[in-house]
Design a protein around this motif. Structure first.
Motif, mmCIF file in Angstrom:
data_model
loop_
_atom_site.group_PDB
_atom_site.id
_atom_site.type_symbol
_atom_site.label_atom_id
_atom_site.label_comp_id
_atom_site.label_asym_id
_atom_site.label_seq_id
_atom_site.Cartn_x
_atom_site.Cartn_y
_atom_site.Cartn_z
ATOM 1 N N LYS A 164 0.837 -1.202 0.000
ATOM 2 C CA LYS A 164 0.000 0.000 0.000
ATOM 3 C C LYS A 164 0.870 1.249 0.000
ATOM 4 O O LYS A 164 0.546 2.246 -0.672
ATOM 5 N N GLU A 165 1.974 1.202 0.712
ATOM 6 C CA GLU A 165 2.873 2.359 0.779
ATOM 7 C C GLU A 165 3.466 2.681 -0.584
ATOM 8 O O GLU A 165 3.523 3.840 -0.995
ATOM 9 N N ILE A 166 3.894 1.655 -1.317
ATOM 10 C CA ILE A 166 4.462 1.870 -2.648
ATOM 11 C C ILE A 166 3.383 2.325 -3.621
ATOM 12 O O ILE A 166 3.607 3.215 -4.458
ATOM 13 N N GLU A 167 2.210 1.734 -3.523
ATOM 14 C CA GLU A 167 1.106 2.156 -4.388
ATOM 15 C C GLU A 167 0.791 3.637 -4.178
ATOM 16 O O GLU A 167 0.618 4.390 -5.145
ATOM 17 N N ASP A 168 0.751 4.070 -2.921
ATOM 18 C CA ASP A 168 0.486 5.480 -2.624
ATOM 19 C C ASP A 168 1.595 6.366 -3.158
ATOM 20 O O ASP A 168 1.334 7.464 -3.685
ATOM 21 N N LEU A 169 2.828 5.912 -3.019
ATOM 22 C CA LEU A 169 3.970 6.673 -3.519
ATOM 23 C C LEU A 169 3.846 6.902 -5.022
ATOM 24 O O LEU A 169 4.082 8.013 -5.521
ATOM 25 N N ILE A 170 3.460 5.870 -5.748
ATOM 26 C CA ILE A 170 3.317 5.962 -7.203
ATOM 27 C C ILE A 170 2.182 6.908 -7.582
ATOM 28 O O ILE A 170 2.332 7.804 -8.427
ATOM 29 N N LEU A 171 1.039 6.745 -6.936
ATOM 30 C CA LEU A 171 -0.128 7.564 -7.283
ATOM 31 C C LEU A 171 0.083 9.033 -6.928
ATOM 32 O O LEU A 171 -0.359 9.933 -7.663
ATOM 33 N N GLN A 172 0.787 9.285 -5.829
ATOM 34 C CA GLN A 172 1.028 10.672 -5.416
ATOM 35 C C GLN A 172 1.897 11.420 -6.420
ATOM 36 O O GLN A 172 1.830 12.656 -6.501
ATOM 37 N N SER A 173 2.703 10.688 -7.201
ATOM 38 C CA SER A 173 3.552 11.359 -8.182
ATOM 39 C C SER A 173 2.720 12.087 -9.234
ATOM 40 O O SER A 173 3.175 13.077 -9.818
ATOM 41 N N PHE A 174 1.471 11.631 -9.459
ATOM 42 C CA PHE A 174 0.607 12.271 -10.452
ATOM 43 C C PHE A 174 0.024 13.595 -9.954
ATOM 44 O O PHE A 174 -0.548 14.350 -10.738
ATOM 45 N N ASP A 175 0.180 13.862 -8.675
ATOM 46 C CA ASP A 175 -0.260 15.140 -8.110
ATOM 47 C C ASP A 175 0.893 16.116 -7.917
ATOM 48 O O ASP A 175 0.698 17.206 -7.373
ATOM 49 N N SER A 176 2.085 15.757 -8.365
ATOM 50 C CA SER A 176 3.264 16.574 -8.103
ATOM 51 C C SER A 176 3.422 17.684 -9.133
ATOM 52 O O SER A 176 2.974 17.588 -10.280
ATOM 53 N N ASP A 177 4.104 18.756 -8.723
ATOM 54 C CA ASP A 177 4.434 19.843 -9.639
ATOM 55 C C ASP A 177 5.350 19.352 -10.747
ATOM 56 O O ASP A 177 5.298 19.850 -11.880
ATOM 57 N N GLU A 178 6.204 18.390 -10.440
ATOM 58 C CA GLU A 178 7.115 17.862 -11.456
ATOM 59 C C GLU A 178 6.354 17.146 -12.566
ATOM 60 O O GLU A 178 6.727 17.234 -13.739
ATOM 61 N N TYR A 179 5.304 16.435 -12.194
ATOM 62 C CA TYR A 179 4.486 15.768 -13.221
ATOM 63 C C TYR A 179 3.839 16.805 -14.135
ATOM 64 O O TYR A 179 3.831 16.661 -15.363
#
Length: 261
Positions: free
Chosen positions: A230-245
């Protein structure tokens, strides 16, 4: 800026930090005190938001680090209890280096032996000049190499080659080290520094959210994960909310290089 812990020097230039093992007169042999000091410098690198990549190197041209300071075998490491204290320091430093969230590169010339190779193995990448000489020699002095370092060696070169390196205690030249995957890049001595810092700057120009997240995912894979926690899944999904994305997508659409903060 620079910070010195007696025989270790931390310098920072732009987004790149460098830790130099600074005992050239002893071929950068590692002492117990140096192992104890290394985590403090790594914490400094971790906490500095301006630093994106760490390079570890040895002073002079003779060695990255030629192993442990032999004098401590007759003092601190003269008994099992003393060895336990010493090993705790080395394993703590190696773990801190391996778990640094930022990419790490060992820039190697000359001897990279024993504890020196342990430090290099704890880095993400190992770049060497054609002067590099590699070895781990427990079978020459009657000790057993630690599990964490052995695992990293096995992961890089495979069980049979790891056994060859550890059982024989022989030295590998830079070309053989490159051929078996112990190092990732092999350069002429005159090119090593420039090529290493070029690559560090390339990594610094990429999305740091991606690099640090991917480093975490790869570490999970190295330690046996085959499904996402779950921690890795959250890490991946949160990248889509980043300024870098947002910047990466915008730059792609505008057909330009992204500029990540």
């Amino acid at each position: 800026m620079s910070e010195q812990k007696k025989d270790l020097i931390l310098t920072k230039e732009g987004s790149i930090a460098t830790i130099v093992i600074n005992r050239a007169e002893k071929r950068n042999a590692l002492t117990h005190e140096m192992w104890k000091d290394l985590p403090d410098l790594l914490n400094d690198v971790e906490e500095d938001e301006n630093i994106k990549v760490l390079i570890v190197s040895g002073a002079g041209k003779q060695a990255f680090a030629a192993g442990a300071d032999i004098s401590e075998f007759n003092t601190l490491r003269a008994s099992a209890e003393g060895a336990r204290v010493y090993n705790e320091a080395t394993q703590n430093a190696e773990k801190k280096l391996e778990q640094l969230s930022k990419p790490t590169i060992a820039m190697i010339q000359g001897f990279c032996v024993g504890g020196g190779l342990e430090i290099a193995l704890a880095c993400d990448f190992r770049f060497t000049s054609d002067t590099g000489v590699f070895g781990i020699t427990p079978a020459k002095i009657g000790i057993i190499y630690n599990l964490a370092g052995t695992k990293k060696l096995v992961d890089l070169v495979g069980p049979a080659r790891a056994k060859d390196i550890l059982f024989s205690g022989r030295m590998l030249d830079a070309e053989e080290a490159y051929e078996i995957g112990l190092v990732e890049r092999l350069y002429a001595e005159s090119e090593l520094t420039e090529k290493t810092y070029d690559y560090a700057n390339l990594l610094a120009s990429r999305a740091q959210n991606s690099i640090r997240g991917l480093k975490r995912v790869i570490t999970e894979v190295e330690y046996g994960a085959v499904v996402e926690s779950k921690e890795i899944e959250d890490l991946i999904l949160q990248s889509f909310d980043s300024d870098e994305y947002l910047e990466g997508v915008k730059a792609f659409q505008e057909k330009r290089k992204p500029v990540f903060k």
